[in-house]
Design an enzyme around this catalytic site. Structure first.
Site, PDB file in Angstrom:
ATOM      1  N   ARG A  47      -1.743  -0.128  -4.608  1.00 24.20           N
ATOM      2  CA  ARG A  47      -2.017   1.250  -5.028  1.00 24.20           C
ATOM      3  C   ARG A  47      -2.055   1.326  -6.548  1.00 24.20           C
ATOM      4  O   ARG A  47      -1.113   0.945  -7.239  1.00 24.20           O
ATOM      5  CB  ARG A  47      -0.921   2.181  -4.492  1.00 24.20           C
ATOM      6  CG  ARG A  47      -1.179   3.656  -4.767  1.00 24.20           C
ATOM      7  CD  ARG A  47      -0.059   4.489  -4.208  1.00 24.20           C
ATOM      8  NE  ARG A  47      -0.281   5.909  -4.410  1.00 24.20           N
ATOM      9  CZ  ARG A  47       0.618   6.848  -4.142  1.00 24.20           C
ATOM     10  NH1 ARG A  47       1.783   6.511  -3.666  1.00 24.20           N
ATOM     11  NH2 ARG A  47       0.345   8.113  -4.357  1.00 24.20           N
ATOM     12  N   GLN A  49      16.493   8.402  -0.829  1.00 19.76           N
ATOM     13  CA  GLN A  49      16.170   7.159  -0.117  1.00 19.76           C
ATOM     14  C   GLN A  49      16.000   6.034  -1.123  1.00 19.76           C
ATOM     15  O   GLN A  49      15.240   6.144  -2.079  1.00 19.76           O
ATOM     16  CB  GLN A  49      14.894   7.320   0.710  1.00 19.76           C
ATOM     17  CG  GLN A  49      14.553   6.068   1.516  1.00 19.76           C
ATOM     18  CD  GLN A  49      13.319   6.269   2.383  1.00 19.76           C
ATOM     19  OE1 GLN A  49      12.728   7.333   2.381  1.00 19.76           O
ATOM     20  NE2 GLN A  49      12.939   5.230   3.105  1.00 19.76           N
ATOM     21  N   GLU A  80       7.454   2.530  -5.315  1.00 19.65           N
ATOM     22  CA  GLU A  80       7.060   2.733  -6.712  1.00 19.65           C
ATOM     23  C   GLU A  80       6.897   4.207  -7.049  1.00 19.65           C
ATOM     24  O   GLU A  80       7.207   4.641  -8.168  1.00 19.65           O
ATOM     25  CB  GLU A  80       5.756   1.991  -7.025  1.00 19.65           C
ATOM     26  CG  GLU A  80       5.329   2.151  -8.481  1.00 19.65           C
ATOM     27  CD  GLU A  80       4.121   1.322  -8.866  1.00 19.65           C
ATOM     28  OE1 GLU A  80       3.498   1.641  -9.890  1.00 19.65           O
ATOM     29  OE2 GLU A  80       3.798   0.359  -8.143  1.00 19.65           O
ATOM     30  N   ARG A 140       8.633   6.782  -5.962  1.00 17.84           N
ATOM     31  CA  ARG A 140       9.963   7.341  -6.257  1.00 17.84           C
ATOM     32  C   ARG A 140      10.471   6.865  -7.612  1.00 17.84           C
ATOM     33  O   ARG A 140      11.082   7.617  -8.366  1.00 17.84           O
ATOM     34  CB  ARG A 140      10.944   6.935  -5.154  1.00 17.84           C
ATOM     35  CG  ARG A 140      10.999   7.896  -3.980  1.00 17.84           C
ATOM     36  CD  ARG A 140      11.688   7.275  -2.789  1.00 17.84           C
ATOM     37  NE  ARG A 140      10.826   6.310  -2.120  1.00 17.84           N
ATOM     38  CZ  ARG A 140      11.280   5.306  -1.379  1.00 17.84           C
ATOM     39  NH1 ARG A 140      12.570   5.122  -1.217  1.00 17.84           N
ATOM     40  NH2 ARG A 140      10.428   4.472  -0.799  1.00 17.84           N
ATOM     41  N   GLU A 143       3.409  -0.538   3.423  1.00 15.40           N
ATOM     42  CA  GLU A 143       4.018   0.730   3.003  1.00 15.40           C
ATOM     43  C   GLU A 143       2.948   1.772   2.729  1.00 15.40           C
ATOM     44  O   GLU A 143       3.027   2.921   3.177  1.00 15.40           O
ATOM     45  CB  GLU A 143       4.864   0.529   1.744  1.00 15.40           C
ATOM     46  CG  GLU A 143       5.499   1.829   1.274  1.00 15.40           C
ATOM     47  CD  GLU A 143       5.998   1.767  -0.156  1.00 15.40           C
ATOM     48  OE1 GLU A 143       6.923   2.524  -0.465  1.00 15.40           O
ATOM     49  OE2 GLU A 143       5.458   0.991  -0.966  1.00 15.40           O
TER      50      GLU A 143
END
Length: 304
Positions: free
Chosen positions: A57, A79, A99, A101, A132
């Site tokens: 991403r 989390q 990444e 967060r 993910e």
């Protein structure tokens, strides 16, 4: 690719939650269910953490990040992210998952973030990053295609093994990889959301896919429009064979002002469309987290 990478069986077909040890929050240390070494939710200084260079991403919605950062300022990071020891810098860490967060925590001015530390090899690092994002629909189609290509070129993965690892069909993998046949200009239209992957795959059937994609962006063509023009072009006709879909009417100042106000309140793109028999209010969101937040805002009781 190393012999270890070739012989090591993939543990990535069970979903993202299995990969990160079912970590739901920072207060519940748990063993890594896949057999790797891990620590449950340790606080790690943000400046000791680096992004994953293999992270598929590349684009992050700034308004969505700002919204998440505002939430982290009041509620903290609920989390833990997943990291591994940086193979090049002792005492530093590299992000495996989370990444977004981490970026939001930096934006919020936090000095540390809860993280689970796990030892992984390069293959797992790349695959987890893909899983993910794919499972959360965070990748645009070009990023997804580039990630699949990296796994195939760097680690010798086949389309069948990729399909098993990321939970997609082999046909989906193959169709996504076809997008890499497009020139860079056409890819950029997909990255920016001006057309869909369906438009792009339909255009690939034309002698000049880029010209057809440019036309689709300019005229607002549907996927079926693109398919029809691709067929006409293959038969020797021009791509402008049918009347293009008209562009929507220009919006008045009041409508644009209302869109801007709603967008500021929600932190998301808002589109208001008027018609003879009413209209539509469209709110664009990237992931389920943003959708949940919109639902909370819309259903919350106003304080008297």
């Amino acid at each position: 690719m190393s012999e270890d990478a070739k012989s090591k069986p993939s543990r990535l077909g069970r979903g993202l939650s299995a990969l990160i040890g079912e970590v739901e929050g920072v207060s519940r240390p748990e063993a890594d269910s896949t057999g790797g070494k891990s620590e449950g939710g340790s606080e790690i200084a943000i400046d000791l953490i680096r992004r994953n260079p293999s992270q598929p991403r590349r684009t992050f919605d700034e308004s969505a990040l700002k919204e998440l950062a505002d939430s982290l300022k009041t509620r903290g990071v609920l989390q833990a992210i997943l990291v591994r020891p940086d193979p090049k810098e002792t005492g530093k860490y590299q992000i495996i998952a989370g990444e977004r967060r981490w970026r939001a925590a930096k934006m919020a001015g936090l000095t540390s973030i809860p993280a689970v530390v796990r030892d992984t090899d390069e293959l797992e690092l790349l695959e987890i990053g893909i899983i993910e994002n794919v499972q959360r629909s965070d990748l645009n189609p070009i990023e997804e295609a580039e990630a699949y290509e990296a796994l195939m070129k760097r680690f010798g993965r086949t389309q069948d093994s990729l399909a098993t690892s990321v939970g997609k069909s082999r046909v989906h993998i193959a169709n996504t990889l076809r997008l890499l046949q497009l020139p860079e200009g056409a890819r950029e239209h997909i990255r920016e959301g001006r057309i869909t992957a369906g438009h792009a795959r339909a255009a690939l059937g034309a002698p000049d896919p880029e010209a057809l994609i440019d036309l689709a962006v300019d005229k607002g063509l549907t996927v079926r429009d693109v398919e029809a023009r691709a067929k006409a072009a293959r038969e020797g006709g021009p791509i402008e064979t049918k009347s293009a879909k008209p562009k929507p009417d220009e919006k008045d100042v009041d409508t644009e002002a209302l869109e801007a106000d709603l967008s500021r309140q929600l932190g998301l793109d808002v589109d208001i469309r008027h018609g003879k028999n009413g209209g539509e209010l469209r709110i664009k969101y990237r992931d389920l987290e943003q959708l949940d937040d919109v639902c909370r805002r819309l259903t919350a009781k106003r304080k008297l």
